[in-house]
Design an enzyme around this catalytic site. Structure first.
Site, PDB file in Angstrom:
ATOM      1  CD  GLU A  26      24.219 -11.366 -81.749  1.00  0.00           C
ATOM      2  OE1 GLU A  26      23.148 -11.277 -81.704  1.00  0.00           O
ATOM      3  OE2 GLU A  26      25.237 -11.899 -80.939  1.00  0.00           O
ATOM      4  CB  ALA A  60      25.143  -5.315 -67.322  1.00  0.00           C
TER       5      ALA A  60
END
Length: 292
Positions: A26, A60
């Site tokens: 990741e 977001a």
């Protein structure tokens, strides 16, 4: 127990695997030019280990989403690796999410990590859960979909059983891969894996491994993730605030011990939270027999 024999058995079990291990990594979008250089240096170093896939986290807001999309596309173009963007239901409508997913598919992206996402303070929109996102992605294209699991229970879950049932819903909705939150209690992970099997969750429960190079940062992360920091771990890092080199050695030692035990327990897939650094992850993979 004969600890010398146990250590030999752990080491022998690793040597017997002979490359039968899968790893994934990741990364996160960098915030400045220096971090950008570090990210791509790490990607190119770890690329040589032929990971199953690499994932890129996601903010977001639309700017963060665009950066994630750009990194994922560049990884695919420059390295040929399977790159999986994180996608959340926060701050995007279902129609917007469908368009984002379609854009990924049209760009050749076939794997997505589907998450609910962290709701910012004052967030008042109706929750769009990971289960909902998995269903939406399934309606767009035949993605490989990874979802998150929490061996030490999601901080917002009503109970461990409720958390497990929620994971089952995500699998039933169409997810075909599970990555756990990082942890340090291996026994807790193994019990969690057993409970998943008992509930009928038949996909691989891939452990998330975090080599800890910054203990203060870990404390902040643990507060929001519900991950327990064992007392022995705290003691390992005492007096090392200004000694990065020794912290790295400690981090590698702890992570290597974890993956040795996990591999002995039948785990063959590992997901590494690299924090955009390659050195420790590369060394741990070498111990696992994952090499260029």
């Amino acid at each position: 127990m004969n600890y010398a024999k146990e250590i030999n058995a752990l080491n022998n079990s690793l040597s017997d695997l002979k490359g039968d291990i899968n790893v994934s990594f990741e990364f996160f979008p960098p915030k400045n030019e220096q971090m950008e250089t570090m990210l791509w240096d790490s990607i190119h170093r770890l690329q040589t280990l032929h990971p199953k896939f690499v994932s890129v986290t996601y903010g977001a807001n639309s700017g963060e989403r665009d950066r994630t999309h750009g990194i994922v596309k560049r990884i695919k173009q420059e390295t040929g690796l399977e790159a999986a963007p994180h996608l959340t239901g926060i701050d995007a409508s279902p129609d917007e999410l469908r368009q984002i997913a379609k854009d990924y598919w049209d760009s050749g992206i076939r794997r997505i990590v589907a998450l609910r996402g962290d709701e910012p303070a004052g967030y008042e929109k109706k929750p769009f859960y990971a289960e909902d996102l998995v269903k939406l992605l399934r309606s767009v294209a035949d993605f490989d979909i990874s979802v998150a699991a929490y061996p030490e229970v999601h901080p917002e879950a009503k109970s461990a059983q409720a958390d497990l049932i929620n994971l089952k819903r995500k699998i039933d909705a169409g997810a075909n891969h599970v990555i756990t939150q990082f942890f340090f209690d291996v026994e807790r992970y193994l019990r969690f894996r057993d409970r998943c099997v008992m509930l009928g969750i038949d996909v691989e429960i891939v452990p998330g491994i975090l080599p800890v190079t910054n203990f203060k940062q870990l404390g902040k992360m643990a507060q929001v993730t519900n991950v327990k920091i064992p007392s022995w771990l705290s003691q390992m890092y005492e007096g090392l605030d200004d000694d990065q080199g020794t912290r790295n050695l400690v981090a590698a030692s702890i992570a290597i011990d974890m993956v040795k035990v996990l591999s002995r327990e039948g785990v063959k897939d590992f997901h590494f939270y690299t924090l955009n650094r390659s050195e420790l992850t590369y060394a741990i993979c070498h111990i696992l027999g994952v090499r260029p």
